[in-house]
Scaffold this active site. Sequence first.
Site, PDB file in Angstrom:
ATOM      1  N   LYS A 123       0.804  -1.107  -0.019  1.00 36.22           N
ATOM      2  CA  LYS A 123      -0.062   0.109   0.001  1.00 36.22           C
ATOM      3  C   LYS A 123       0.823   1.113  -0.067  1.00 36.22           C
ATOM      4  CE  LYS A 123      -2.375   1.171   3.708  1.00 36.22           C
ATOM      5  NZ  LYS A 123      -3.231   1.420   5.083  1.00 36.22           N
ATOM      6  N   ASP A 141      -6.287   0.901  -0.024  1.00 37.04           N
ATOM      7  CA  ASP A 141      -6.249   0.972   1.551  1.00 37.04           C
ATOM      8  C   ASP A 141      -7.976   0.528   1.850  1.00 37.04           C
ATOM      9  OD1 ASP A 141      -8.006   3.130   0.396  1.00 37.04           O
ATOM     10  OD2 ASP A 141      -7.665   4.442   2.001  1.00 37.04           O
TER      11      ASP A 141
END
Length: 217
Positions: A123, A141
């Site tokens: 991420k 996310d």
Amino acid sequence: MSRDKKYAAEVGDELKSLYPDGECMLKYEGEPWRLLCMAILSAQCTDARVNLVSEGLFSAYPDVYAMADADEGDIEELIRSCGLWRAKAASIKGSCRRIADVYGGEVPSGMDELLSLPGVGRKIANLIRGDVFGLPGVVADTHCIRIASRLGFTEKGEKDPLRTEKALDAVVEPSEQSAFCHRLVMFGRDVCTARSPKCGECAMKEKGLCEGEIIKN
Ligand code: SF4
């Protein structure tokens, strides 16, 4: 369910009209190492809190070398209100240490190099690649994972970040991926919220891009 590039482009256009500025909410002043530290701080913490806390943190340690040499306990004190402060302080110091020692003080752009930094997963690596280097990168996310599922890019109730990343990577134009994900975050905060999505006033539903059923993810 899977979605094609045409559908992804339509969703992207709608997001763009809702949020013309598809930019990162973290105020990192164009400094890649700051974005890295702030991304580490943002786990289970709001962007507003991270922006606030970072002012003190970066005023105490103004560059990557200073952060690499910082006392970990002092970092902990400065970032305590972000939560998970012990792990985050260790990751921030450790990442800066490695950037200073191995990468000449510059945040690397390669996925493997980024993943070698403490506390950095896909991420954060994709965030850095997209925002700093203009490379393709799907930032999976919590908002992205939830909305990708609701819009049918992934299976109903999908919670896996890597599957979400790969599903979006396959259909969202590489040059659009970074902004697309930033806009998803804004959309996820404003409209397609986790607990009570505002389907009745949602542009995606109005445009026929989402059926608007409330899905318990
Ligand atoms: S219609 Fe509802 S579930 Fe679909 S994108 Fe909009 S808010 Fe989310």
